[in-house]
Motif scaffolding. Sequence first.
Motif, PDB file in Angstrom:
ATOM      1  N   ARG A 126       0.961  -1.345  -0.165  1.00  0.00           N
ATOM      2  CA  ARG A 126       0.128  -0.016  -0.064  1.00  0.00           C
ATOM      3  C   ARG A 126       0.930   1.344   0.093  1.00  0.00           C
ATOM      4  O   ARG A 126       0.473   2.465  -0.149  1.00  0.00           O
ATOM      5  N   LEU A 127       2.290   1.299   0.253  1.00  0.00           N
ATOM      6  CA  LEU A 127       3.058   2.221   0.379  1.00  0.00           C
ATOM      7  C   LEU A 127       4.305   2.125  -0.798  1.00  0.00           C
ATOM      8  O   LEU A 127       5.584   2.734  -0.403  1.00  0.00           O
ATOM      9  N   GLY A 128       4.025   1.334  -1.731  1.00  0.00           N
ATOM     10  CA  GLY A 128       4.928   1.209  -2.660  1.00  0.00           C
ATOM     11  C   GLY A 128       5.712  -0.197  -2.575  1.00  0.00           C
ATOM     12  O   GLY A 128       5.383  -0.834  -1.887  1.00  0.00           O
ATOM     13  N   THR A 129       6.652  -0.245  -3.519  1.00  0.00           N
ATOM     14  CA  THR A 129       7.358  -1.682  -3.523  1.00  0.00           C
ATOM     15  C   THR A 129       8.336  -1.873  -2.310  1.00  0.00           C
ATOM     16  O   THR A 129       8.930  -0.935  -1.756  1.00  0.00           O
ATOM     17  N   GLN A 130       8.235  -2.995  -1.987  1.00  0.00           N
ATOM     18  CA  GLN A 130       9.056  -3.462  -0.708  1.00  0.00           C
ATOM     19  C   GLN A 130      10.197  -4.395  -1.266  1.00  0.00           C
ATOM     20  O   GLN A 130       9.839  -5.350  -1.673  1.00  0.00           O
ATOM     21  N   PRO A 131      11.659  -3.970  -1.259  1.00  0.00           N
ATOM     22  CA  PRO A 131      12.437  -5.127  -1.511  1.00  0.00           C
ATOM     23  C   PRO A 131      12.880  -5.870  -0.449  1.00  0.00           C
ATOM     24  O   PRO A 131      12.983  -5.638   0.371  1.00  0.00           O
ATOM     25  N   ILE A 132      13.110  -7.295  -0.954  1.00  0.00           N
ATOM     26  CA  ILE A 132      13.670  -8.462  -0.047  1.00  0.00           C
ATOM     27  C   ILE A 132      15.162  -8.999  -1.132  1.00  0.00           C
ATOM     28  O   ILE A 132      14.849  -9.066  -2.017  1.00  0.00           O
ATOM     29  N   ILE A 179      11.207  -0.153   6.479  1.00  0.00           N
ATOM     30  CA  ILE A 179       9.907  -0.408   6.818  1.00  0.00           C
ATOM     31  C   ILE A 179       9.773   0.946   7.426  1.00  0.00           C
ATOM     32  O   ILE A 179       8.402   1.058   7.718  1.00  0.00           O
ATOM     33  N   LYS A 180      10.463   1.966   7.484  1.00  0.00           N
ATOM     34  CA  LYS A 180      10.176   3.189   8.055  1.00  0.00           C
ATOM     35  C   LYS A 180       8.863   4.051   7.587  1.00  0.00           C
ATOM     36  O   LYS A 180       8.243   4.548   8.518  1.00  0.00           O
ATOM     37  N   ARG A 181       8.712   4.017   6.466  1.00  0.00           N
ATOM     38  CA  ARG A 181       7.405   4.648   5.964  1.00  0.00           C
ATOM     39  C   ARG A 181       6.202   3.947   6.483  1.00  0.00           C
ATOM     40  O   ARG A 181       5.273   4.566   6.814  1.00  0.00           O
ATOM     41  N   PHE A 182       6.142   2.624   6.609  1.00  0.00           N
ATOM     42  CA  PHE A 182       5.142   2.157   7.232  1.00  0.00           C
ATOM     43  C   PHE A 182       5.068   2.266   8.729  1.00  0.00           C
ATOM     44  O   PHE A 182       3.810   2.637   9.426  1.00  0.00           O
ATOM     45  N   LEU A 183       5.872   2.561   9.542  1.00  0.00           N
ATOM     46  CA  LEU A 183       6.151   2.756  10.730  1.00  0.00           C
ATOM     47  C   LEU A 183       5.415   4.268  11.184  1.00  0.00           C
ATOM     48  O   LEU A 183       5.045   4.437  12.016  1.00  0.00           O
ATOM     49  N   ASP A 184       6.071   5.270  10.222  1.00  0.00           N
ATOM     50  CA  ASP A 184       5.656   6.372  10.496  1.00  0.00           C
ATOM     51  C   ASP A 184       4.062   6.537  10.185  1.00  0.00           C
ATOM     52  O   ASP A 184       3.388   7.098  10.937  1.00  0.00           O
ATOM     53  N   GLY A 197      10.469  -0.627  20.545  1.00  0.00           N
ATOM     54  CA  GLY A 197       9.965  -1.627  21.615  1.00  0.00           C
ATOM     55  C   GLY A 197       8.629  -2.231  21.242  1.00  0.00           C
ATOM     56  O   GLY A 197       8.452  -3.033  21.919  1.00  0.00           O
ATOM     57  N   GLN A 198       7.965  -1.532  20.173  1.00  0.00           N
ATOM     58  CA  GLN A 198       6.639  -2.190  19.968  1.00  0.00           C
ATOM     59  C   GLN A 198       6.846  -3.371  18.968  1.00  0.00           C
ATOM     60  O   GLN A 198       7.826  -3.474  18.439  1.00  0.00           O
ATOM     61  N   MET A 199       5.801  -4.162  19.143  1.00  0.00           N
ATOM     62  CA  MET A 199       5.846  -5.319  18.315  1.00  0.00           C
ATOM     63  C   MET A 199       4.945  -5.172  17.025  1.00  0.00           C
ATOM     64  O   MET A 199       4.017  -4.756  17.175  1.00  0.00           O
ATOM     65  N   VAL A 200       5.545  -5.764  15.845  1.00  0.00           N
ATOM     66  CA  VAL A 200       4.823  -5.509  14.675  1.00  0.00           C
ATOM     67  C   VAL A 200       4.906  -6.915  13.947  1.00  0.00           C
ATOM     68  O   VAL A 200       5.777  -7.804  14.307  1.00  0.00           O
ATOM     69  N   PHE A 201       4.186  -7.042  12.897  1.00  0.00           N
ATOM     70  CA  PHE A 201       4.306  -8.287  12.041  1.00  0.00           C
ATOM     71  C   PHE A 201       4.402  -7.841  10.488  1.00  0.00           C
ATOM     72  O   PHE A 201       3.917  -6.866  10.094  1.00  0.00           O
ATOM     73  N   LEU A 202       5.451  -8.354   9.792  1.00  0.00           N
ATOM     74  CA  LEU A 202       5.617  -8.220   8.611  1.00  0.00           C
ATOM     75  C   LEU A 202       4.803  -9.330   7.874  1.00  0.00           C
ATOM     76  O   LEU A 202       4.965 -10.506   7.972  1.00  0.00           O
ATOM     77  N   ASP A 203       3.924  -8.734   7.011  1.00  0.00           N
ATOM     78  CA  ASP A 203       3.110  -9.680   6.319  1.00  0.00           C
ATOM     79  C   ASP A 203       3.432  -9.886   4.722  1.00  0.00           C
ATOM     80  O   ASP A 203       3.506  -9.046   4.086  1.00  0.00           O
ATOM     81  N   PHE A 248       3.027  -7.071   0.265  1.00  0.00           N
ATOM     82  CA  PHE A 248       3.613  -6.831   1.540  1.00  0.00           C
ATOM     83  C   PHE A 248       2.961  -5.594   2.403  1.00  0.00           C
ATOM     84  O   PHE A 248       2.358  -4.952   1.895  1.00  0.00           O
ATOM     85  N   ASP A 249       2.905  -5.919   3.722  1.00  0.00           N
ATOM     86  CA  ASP A 249       2.505  -5.041   4.834  1.00  0.00           C
ATOM     87  C   ASP A 249       3.167  -5.138   5.961  1.00  0.00           C
ATOM     88  O   ASP A 249       3.625  -6.124   6.351  1.00  0.00           O
ATOM     89  N   VAL A 250       3.067  -4.125   6.659  1.00  0.00           N
ATOM     90  CA  VAL A 250       3.416  -4.168   8.218  1.00  0.00           C
ATOM     91  C   VAL A 250       2.166  -3.829   9.018  1.00  0.00           C
ATOM     92  O   VAL A 250       1.330  -2.706   8.895  1.00  0.00           O
ATOM     93  N   THR A 251       1.805  -4.525  10.140  1.00  0.00           N
ATOM     94  CA  THR A 251       0.600  -4.269  10.762  1.00  0.00           C
ATOM     95  C   THR A 251       1.229  -4.431  12.460  1.00  0.00           C
ATOM     96  O   THR A 251       2.041  -5.212  12.711  1.00  0.00           O
TER      97      THR A 251
END
Length: 869
Positions: A552-558, A570-575, A582-588, A595-598
């Motif tokens: 949803r925020l553009g391409t994500q390279p692996i 993944i800074k743009r997702f975190l922003d 310290g927070q817990m997230v999931f990389l989908d 791809f997404d970060v939740t």
Amino acid sequence: MTTMVVDHFDLCTALARVFIARHSESPLGSSLPTIPAQLPVSALSAGSRVRTTFQRLDAHTVRDLGEVTVKNMFDTRGTGPGTVEEAVTALIAAAITLPAGGGLNDRDDEGSRPGTTIPGQPASHAQLLEDLGRVANWQHIRKLSDRPLFAVGVEAMAPEEIQEAVQRINSLTATDIAPVSPLADPVEELVALVARLDSHQRTLLRRRFLATAPSDHADIAALLAIPVDNVRHIEVQLHGLLARTFHFGTATGNLLASIRTEIQPVAALARLVRLHPDLAAQVPELDVPLWHVLDRLDDYFEVTDGWAAAPHTDAARDHTRTWLEDSADPYGAAAIDELAATSTMPRQELVAWLEWCGYPISHGHVLTRTATLGDHTAGILAVAGSPLTTEAIIQQIDSALDRQALQDTLDSDDRIQETAPSTWTLRAPDVPPDADVRKLIAIRVDASGGGVDLHDLIGSISNELDVTASTILEAVAPAGFDIVEGRVQPRENAQARKSPAETRRLFQHAAGWRLRTTLTRDHLRGSGFPVPIAVSAIVGCLEGSTVELESRLGTQPIRWSGPQPTSGSIKRFLDDLGLVEGQMVFLDFRHDGRFDVTAAPHVDKKAAPLASALALIGVSAVDSDDEAIAALAAAAGLPTDAKPRQVLSAYHQRGDEDIALELESLWTRPSRTSPLRLTSVLSEGAEQPLQAVTPDLPSTATDETDTRVESVDHHAPDGLPVPDGYRSVGWIRVSEAQAAVDAYRLRRDTPVLTHNVIVGWARYYPNKSASVNTFDAAVHLARMTDHHESIVCRITEYEAAAVINAATRGRTVMISPPGKNWSGRVEYYPRNSSAALRLDSTTRLLRIHNNEQTEGADGELQHRNETGD
């Protein structure tokens, strides 16, 4: 604020970052309406990579960008975060500096559509020449001038002219593309910089940036007779000056860039000095070697105890931990020879680094799970190759370890069995769910003579075993094979790779796979980070390649260019989500290639074990316990009708002990074993037998094993009796103990998380700190209270491990640091006992009376405000 009072480029870059984070789907036309519409994009202050992106968007003038968004640019082939930031920065700069005129939304009918700066030549051609020059100069910097730049492949039956053209291309080196530039001297650059500094800046540089024990702001303010705020302002100015002065392209910046490449993730400083002798040169004006200056001035380079890491040793340890988790067997053992085959470090250096990180070595293997005595022993037995006696195990763990304590632990461990009196081995492991698939893959590949077509393999196995294509694909890597150009063939390096279902913190969901991670400062500032090799199998990223996932925020390279795959920033997702360290997230990683970060689900602090376990796999709520068990089973790659014991065993084997602990508290009954009959040194110096207790058992219990300690010399503040010769340190929660173990291993402050909320910290103080006492505890546990920290106690690594061990096994355990007598014990209280419910913990830490100094009130034990200086 205007560009008259701040650096123009810095201002435009800062505005671009805000725009990218907050307005990714806003059309550029309505966002930047003052840029002249007829302005050619080639006239913007941007490089050829931005012009290539605009060309692929079919944008020749600024007017053509009217409906384009940041997301459109991210979705453009070959465009990464750096290119997008450069493009938006250039547009904002034009909006600020160019005279007002027809904007991006104005559609005049005049204006031609210029193509590029060179008529008739596509922008991609200019970009190619520019990029070749950059790569050639980089090879010169890396001292690889004679290495070929290309490895172009061509069909065997291609025309001779094409074969010769490919040969010429593959023979090109950096020297053929660009001449070797005279190398500037980084030491001279540093001397020139120091000469430009005023007296206050020089004082700050020496006393805060370069000093072995840096002075704080208040001390420097007193020395210079200026306010503390002025010191902070000078520090910010100095940071900015250093960043602008030593950028890539200067001798110092080039050396830094090369070092960062060579030390991924870590390298011995001595080896770097051999590669770059300039690093050992003294900087005359500063009286320290060049490497020390670079270490202190560069945020992406750090030296600790002779190890150089990029960006710092904490990140290098995290990278190493992920790498070892990928390589380790179900008992946490990884073969050093196989690790060395994929490492950039020489074998001897690799072993030294692993030992520095605190990993024990046994029979040519590194042991990654040693927090509990049972885990440590299981790892030793896994690599021994034959049963071991109790004495042999003691010698490998710690010669001072009590024999009876070890035997009691092994007796209660389901993974270990006694083959003869005091002789131990591992029980036969459970067969993995895809064992038949792996076996058939091996049979088919062997029968084909070394390689089989992937589609043929999927067709034959799915017909024989009635399994899906995805199941077969996920079993290829763990079976020891790779997919190369559509064919399955044996891996050159036979090191086994874990499937997604075997990988810690990676969970299967209906839409795909989710990788759990805890955010660090590096995530928040935009650094890339390692991911398990299983992720590369999920997204189809082969070694040496890059895969770009839609989001949803553009391409994500692996990318997989080294021993470990990495994810881009993944800074743009975190922003976008407003997340913090310290927070817990999931990389989908979804089945549809997106791809997404939740953010991890929020669960109440006192939630039931099943709810807590579900949150750790990324599931917020279900309608019944049966659905919860099915979700936990599916997440670990098991059938949804798997039994609770199978689910628990799977999470133990994966290394997801936080989840296993929640499930154990629900599905297993606390062990009720015979007394330990251990010997402890009491305050009077006499030796007396101590008995294990299972506190707060129902009063109707008649089992002789429920013997209580009869002699009590006092009560703790919690009102509960304390055995003779002990003092109560406090009730330590398992999450706090785990954070303490991580703090020791990572050598940094580690958050205590409860359902994705920071509820405290394990504060790490280096051994030189005044807070480290004779009891050798370098971690202080603190709980958050109204944004302040309330110190609970100091705790050693062995005490923290004992807390985890006691909670995991449901029994009281003794604490024995290496080379010392018994130092204490951890009492276990059942989860539903009145004490555990009242004190919100199942484990109480006791220490032998007079075995330590009294808890001090030194400065570092005071309640700390996290926002303080």
